[in-house]
Design a protein around this motif. Structure first.
Motif, PDB file in Angstrom:
ATOM      1  N   ASN A  74      39.971  35.336  41.912  1.00 10.90           N
ATOM      2  CA  ASN A  74      38.550  35.516  42.220  1.00 10.90           C
ATOM      3  C   ASN A  74      37.661  34.483  41.568  1.00 10.90           C
ATOM      4  O   ASN A  74      36.468  34.460  41.793  1.00 10.90           O
ATOM      5  CB  ASN A  74      38.104  36.922  41.777  1.00 10.90           C
ATOM      6  CG  ASN A  74      38.728  38.012  42.625  1.00 10.90           C
ATOM      7  OD1 ASN A  74      39.017  37.786  43.794  1.00 10.90           O
ATOM      8  ND2 ASN A  74      38.970  39.177  42.033  1.00 10.90           N
ATOM      9  N   ASN A  75      38.230  33.650  40.656  1.00  8.46           N
ATOM     10  CA  ASN A  75      37.427  32.656  39.982  1.00  8.46           C
ATOM     11  C   ASN A  75      38.103  31.273  40.081  1.00  8.46           C
ATOM     12  O   ASN A  75      39.296  31.176  40.214  1.00  8.46           O
ATOM     13  CB  ASN A  75      37.239  33.027  38.506  1.00  8.46           C
ATOM     14  CG  ASN A  75      36.335  34.239  38.359  1.00  8.46           C
ATOM     15  OD1 ASN A  75      35.159  34.141  38.638  1.00  8.46           O
ATOM     16  ND2 ASN A  75      36.886  35.360  37.934  1.00  8.46           N
ATOM     17  N   LEU A 104      38.140  40.942  31.191  1.00  4.82           N
ATOM     18  CA  LEU A 104      37.687  41.178  32.561  1.00  4.82           C
ATOM     19  C   LEU A 104      37.680  39.873  33.358  1.00  4.82           C
ATOM     20  O   LEU A 104      38.081  39.821  34.528  1.00  4.82           O
ATOM     21  CB  LEU A 104      36.281  41.801  32.552  1.00  4.82           C
ATOM     22  CG  LEU A 104      36.188  43.257  32.085  1.00  4.82           C
ATOM     23  CD1 LEU A 104      34.737  43.657  31.863  1.00  4.82           C
ATOM     24  CD2 LEU A 104      36.833  44.187  33.111  1.00  4.82           C
ATOM     25  N   TYR A 105      37.189  38.810  32.717  1.00  7.15           N
ATOM     26  CA  TYR A 105      37.156  37.500  33.365  1.00  7.15           C
ATOM     27  C   TYR A 105      38.574  37.015  33.659  1.00  7.15           C
ATOM     28  O   TYR A 105      38.888  36.548  34.763  1.00  7.15           O
ATOM     29  CB  TYR A 105      36.423  36.499  32.491  1.00  7.15           C
ATOM     30  CG  TYR A 105      36.521  35.062  32.996  1.00  7.15           C
ATOM     31  CD1 TYR A 105      35.696  34.606  34.034  1.00  7.15           C
ATOM     32  CD2 TYR A 105      37.439  34.171  32.426  1.00  7.15           C
ATOM     33  CE1 TYR A 105      35.807  33.323  34.513  1.00  7.15           C
ATOM     34  CE2 TYR A 105      37.526  32.867  32.895  1.00  7.15           C
ATOM     35  CZ  TYR A 105      36.716  32.447  33.927  1.00  7.15           C
ATOM     36  OH  TYR A 105      36.824  31.164  34.388  1.00  7.15           O
ATOM     37  N   GLU A 106      39.458  37.108  32.663  1.00  7.14           N
ATOM     38  CA  GLU A 106      40.832  36.633  32.812  1.00  7.14           C
ATOM     39  C   GLU A 106      41.582  37.366  33.902  1.00  7.14           C
ATOM     40  O   GLU A 106      42.354  36.777  34.670  1.00  7.14           O
ATOM     41  CB  GLU A 106      41.560  36.792  31.472  1.00  7.14           C
ATOM     42  CG  GLU A 106      42.881  36.045  31.406  1.00  7.14           C
ATOM     43  CD  GLU A 106      43.472  36.120  30.010  1.00  7.14           C
ATOM     44  OE1 GLU A 106      44.218  35.194  29.629  1.00  7.14           O
ATOM     45  OE2 GLU A 106      43.209  37.115  29.292  1.00  7.14           O
ATOM     46  N   ALA A 107      41.336  38.698  34.002  1.00  9.46           N
ATOM     47  CA  ALA A 107      41.972  39.472  35.060  1.00  9.46           C
ATOM     48  C   ALA A 107      41.510  39.016  36.430  1.00  9.46           C
ATOM     49  O   ALA A 107      42.288  38.985  37.400  1.00  9.46           O
ATOM     50  CB  ALA A 107      41.671  40.968  34.867  1.00  9.46           C
TER      51      ALA A 107
END
Length: 445
Positions: A444-445, A435-438
């Motif tokens: 978004n990050n 989820l973070y990687e996507a």
């Protein structure tokens, strides 16, 4: 005496992601459980194929259902049958084959043909079941199997048989359940084969009801509402489009009776709610034919609103209620519903199924994700899918009478103590990182 057909077992090979799977139906209610993509809907698809075969409908829709790595799908349907007070064990064996044909315009068309159709049966004597023999059948190489029983038919009507067979292949329909074949059987007095085929055709047309996700998917679009109907006089679907029901005037009384029938049960499931049909107008069509335009109204606490404004869950219940009522009361009905739990409050669903299990006369087969039902149904009513495509369906072993089946099932997905694995385990850390990687990929990050 009335004819009764009861499905007792299905064997599925190379349908969707099921390389091999066998389900036996021990009780009047059977629920199929398992993770997404594990073969639950394949069972519903198999039953939909059966209905299409028995009703003489086009089978081309099954092209996408045959496993990607196979050119064929094999389905064997086992039944207990009562005809004229005699009891039989019957098997319908079919093989569906993929076919690509080229149209006159050069377009490639995907079609499905029945490579094999065979009906086998044995009469159940008081001592033991006799060995099954072929009643009638057809294959790629033989227009009619068991030719010794059909010598007169083959000698007198060989051309008609071949033409009927060719028409069935061209139209992607069943040969055995083709009305033209039934007429030929009647001409030579082949009463036994004719009777069996007619009994199964009636079962497919009237008493076998298959509600797929495709049937119910329109509910969520809020544009089309399918009302599945099964009474002594009516069977099928009324399609309510843009809040209207348009029917012939001659059917008006029957539709009102169906709504009244639904109301009897609906008010016990959802207190203070009932349905009403509001007649908007009549339309003259042609040749003295008159259509009546009706609107389905929902009444709650004496307040009326268009039924289209009700929730998807309420629509789902109303959509299947007539069929459920028929299944509860009629031992000839076989009702198959994909994702029965979708949109329905789980406590209500559990209570409803417990009531059905206690008094149902017909046969209900459904798929579900809702684990509440595991606490309400007998373990003999439940089948579970596995991660093994070569053995897709099992019943849980080593269940004690004191076990909570819901807890037992959840524990089994973690401990994996059965002969087959029920759940392809996921890793929470992997999901969190994915989820973070996507999000990073999207900036978004």
């Amino acid at each position: 005496m009335e004819e009764i057909i009861r499905l007792t077992k299905i064997e599925i090979k190379e349908l969707k992601n099921v390389s091999n799977g066998i389900i036996d139906f021990k009780e009047k209610i059977t629920g199929i459980y398992g993770q997404n993509g594990s073969g639950k809907t394949a069972l519903v698809d198999a039953m939909n194929i059966l209905k299409s075969i028995l009703c003489g409908k086009n089978l081309d829709f099954a092209y996408e259902l045959i496993s990607v790595n196979s050119e064929f799908a094999e389905l064997n349907f086992h039944f207990d049958v009562i005809i004229s007070e005699k009891k039989y064990k019957v098997i319908l064996e079919v093989i569906l084959s993929k076919l690509i044909v080229t149209s006159e315009e050069g377009e490639k068309i995907r079609k499905v043909t029945l490579k094999k159709e065979i009906i086998k049966y044995s009469e159940c004597s008081s001592d033991k079941n006799n060995r099954k023999k072929i009643l009638i059948g057809t294959t790629e190489k033989e227009v009619l199997k068991n030719n010794n029983n059909f010598k007169e038919l083959v000698s007198k009507y060989e051309v008609d048989l071949k033409v009927t067979k060719k028409l069935s292949e061209t139209n992607s329909t069943s040969f055995l359940f083709n009305p033209l074949l039934i007429e030929l059987l009647d001409k030579v007095g082949a009463k036994e084969s004719q009777n069996f085929i007619n009994v199964f055709r009636k079962f497919g047309l009237i008493d076998l009801i298959v509600i797929t996700n495709e049937n119910l998917g329109a509910i969520n679009l809020n544009t089309i509402f399918p009302l599945t109907v099964k009474t002594n006089r009516s069977v099928g679907n009324f399609i309510i489009t843009d809040q209207n029901i348009v029917i012939e005037e001659s059917l008006c009384d029957e539709v009102h009776k169906i709504i009244n029938q639904i109301n009897i049960v609906l008010t016990s499931i959802i207190p203070n709610m009932s349905l009403e049909l509001f007649e908007k107008n009549k339309e003259f069509v042609e040749n003295d034919k008159i259509n009546v335009v009706l609107q389905l109204i929902s009444i709650r606490d004496n307040k009326k609103i268009p039924f289209k404004n009700e929730s998807a869950g309420i629509k789902k219940i109303v959509s299947i209620l007539s069929a459920l009522i028929a299944t509860y009361n009629d031992n000839k009905v076989c009702l198959v519903i994909d994702e029965l739990d979708s949109g329905i409050f789980e406590y209500l669903l559990g209570e409803l199924l417990a009531i059905l299990e206690d008094g149902i006369n017909g046969q209900l087969i459904f798929t579900s994700h809702n684990l509440r039902i595991l606490e309400k149904l007998n373990k003999a009513s439940l089948v579970f899918t596995t991660t093994n495509k070569d053995n897709r369906y099992i019943r849980l072993k080593n269940i004690k009478t004191t076990n909570n089946l819901r807890d037992f099932y959840i524990r089994e997905m973690t401990m994996q103590e059965q002969n087959e694995t029920l759940y392809e385990e996921t890793n929470n850390g992997d999901i969190e990182f994915a989820l973070y990687e996507a999000g990073v990929l999207d900036g978004n990050n």
